[in-house]
Write a protein that holds these residues in place. Structure first.
Motif, PDB file in Angstrom:
ATOM      1  N   LYS A 200       0.840  -1.188   0.000  1.00 45.70           N
ATOM      2  CA  LYS A 200       0.000   0.000   0.000  1.00 45.70           C
ATOM      3  C   LYS A 200       0.881   1.247   0.000  1.00 45.70           C
ATOM      4  O   LYS A 200       1.965   1.245   0.570  1.00 45.70           O
ATOM      5  N   LYS A 233      -5.010   7.868   7.332  1.00 45.63           N
ATOM      6  CA  LYS A 233      -4.265   7.402   6.163  1.00 45.63           C
ATOM      7  C   LYS A 233      -4.285   5.869   6.132  1.00 45.63           C
ATOM      8  O   LYS A 233      -4.239   5.216   7.169  1.00 45.63           O
ATOM      9  N   ASP A 234      -4.345   5.314   4.934  1.00 39.61           N
ATOM     10  CA  ASP A 234      -4.383   3.855   4.811  1.00 39.61           C
ATOM     11  C   ASP A 234      -3.140   3.201   5.409  1.00 39.61           C
ATOM     12  O   ASP A 234      -3.216   2.130   6.014  1.00 39.61           O
ATOM     13  N   TYR A 235      -2.004   3.841   5.200  1.00 44.11           N
ATOM     14  CA  TYR A 235      -0.740   3.252   5.649  1.00 44.11           C
ATOM     15  C   TYR A 235       0.143   4.400   6.101  1.00 44.11           C
ATOM     16  O   TYR A 235       0.622   5.190   5.286  1.00 44.11           O
ATOM     17  N   ASP A 259       2.393   1.987  10.942  1.00 44.19           N
ATOM     18  CA  ASP A 259       2.622   0.867  10.038  1.00 44.19           C
ATOM     19  C   ASP A 259       4.081   0.729   9.623  1.00 44.19           C
ATOM     20  O   ASP A 259       4.554  -0.373   9.341  1.00 44.19           O
TER      21      ASP A 259
END
Length: 344
Positions: A200, A233-235, A259
């Motif tokens: 990602k 945030k996704d990652y 992450d």
């Protein structure tokens, strides 16, 4: 694959390829594309056997310098002077601004941002798409560019104003990175190339200047921003290139979702792993120490640090900003060490 990557400093590129890092390198559409492809070809010729330079035959519309570590654009957008030279990264001159004010609209009406928009428009009209991203720095990094060392005194004397100031800088960062991500899908390859290996796109916050502040100051003024980004945030990741990332281990463990951690040379990897068992560690080798280490010492160091990380599936290795004093055999040793680890 066990992620491993390198970034060579402008001094290396200029000496070995003649590439110059004037303003055109960053904003002239033709030079932007030609320079990045030339870099890919050079990487392939030297280290193609390790997978580098895969895009050597492809002219890509990279909107930022994805083969450098050069964070300057947002500081210039906010009023700093930036000096461009032929064989060094852009140098941000501290503005030493008198007030804790951020004019967000002015930043996105600045000459440098308009030049960036013109670059994107030119590349997109020719290629039909855009790739890459722009190193956006970090909240405290930018604050120090704007206020100089005075920001340290500000935190002591006017804490509420500083919190608002940092939040305003964070908003500029969000607006800028959202704009970039909407065009290319990434924000942080130009911060650390290692993120391109992950499944990602990583939103990677540069915290180079955090070596200068206490953990207490971090938790009071800056961690709330990281905590918010970690949840939106996704990652989410933190880039900490200082020698003491372990000092922040307990603080970083309080972030809801960290992450990725880009951790600097000299960090206590084992201590960090105890506090961050589920975080991907991108272990950074020292580009300065590389000059003096033998290939065998480099390989042994990598093996030791990866062992201390305790989880190879959550570990990568990189070396960033190696200059023209680093010989090819030293870089070979990085990839050979990782290949050996993968085979165990």
């Amino acid at each position: 694959m066990f992620p491993v990557d390198i970034v060579l400093a402008p001094e290396w590129w200029h000496k070995n390829t003649g590439i110059t890092f004037d303003r055109d390198f960053f904003f002239h559409p033709l030079k932007r594309v030609e320079s990045e492809q030339r870099m890919e070809k050079e990487l392939y010729d030297r280290w193609g056997k390790f997978g580098l330079g895969a895009d050597k035959d492809t002219a890509k519309p990279e909107i930022g310098a994805v083969h450098l570590a050069a964070g300057f654009m947002l500081s210039e957008m906010l009023g700093c002077e930036v000096k461009y030279t032929k064989n060094h990264p852009p140098a941000v001159i501290a503005a030493n601004k008198e007030s804790l004010e951020i004019d967000i609209d002015a930043a996105f009406n600045s000459k440098i941002f308009k030049d960036f928009l013109a670059l994107k428009e030119s590349l997109k009209s020719k290629f039909g798409y855009l790739t890459g991203d722009v190193n956006w720095g970090g909240v405290l990094n930018i604050a120090m560019d704007l206020r100089g060392e005075q920001i340290m005194m500000d935190m002591l004397m006017t804490p509420d104003e500083v919190k608002n100031y940092f939040n305003s800088i964070a908003w500029v960062i969000e607006r800028f990175t959202d704009h970039v991500a909407s065009e290319t899908g990434t924000t942080s390859i130009s911060v650390t190339r290692s993120v391109r290996h992950l499944p990602k796109p990583v939103f990677l916050h540069s915290e180079c200047s955090h070596t200068m502040v206490s953990c207490e100051n971090y938790e009071q003024f800056l961690m709330p921003i990281d905590a918010k980004w970690s949840q939106t945030k996704d990652y989410f990741g933190i880039h900490y290139c200082g020698i003491d990332p372990h000092r922040y281990a307990e603080s970083f463990a309080k972030i809801p979702k960290l992450d990725f951690l880009d951790l600097g040379w000299g960090g206590d990897v084992a201590h960090l792993r105890k506090q961050l068992p589920n975080t991907f560690f991108n272990i950074r080798l020292s580009p300065v120490e590389m000059v003096h280490m033998s290939p065998e010492e480099i390989q042994n160091t990598i093996t030791k640090l990866v062992t201390e990380s305790g989880n190879p599936s959550l570990t990568g290795v990189c070396c960033i900003n190696m200059d023209d004093k680093v010989t090819d055999d030293k870089i070979d040793a990085i990839f050979e060490a990782v290949n050996r680890i993968e085979q165990v």
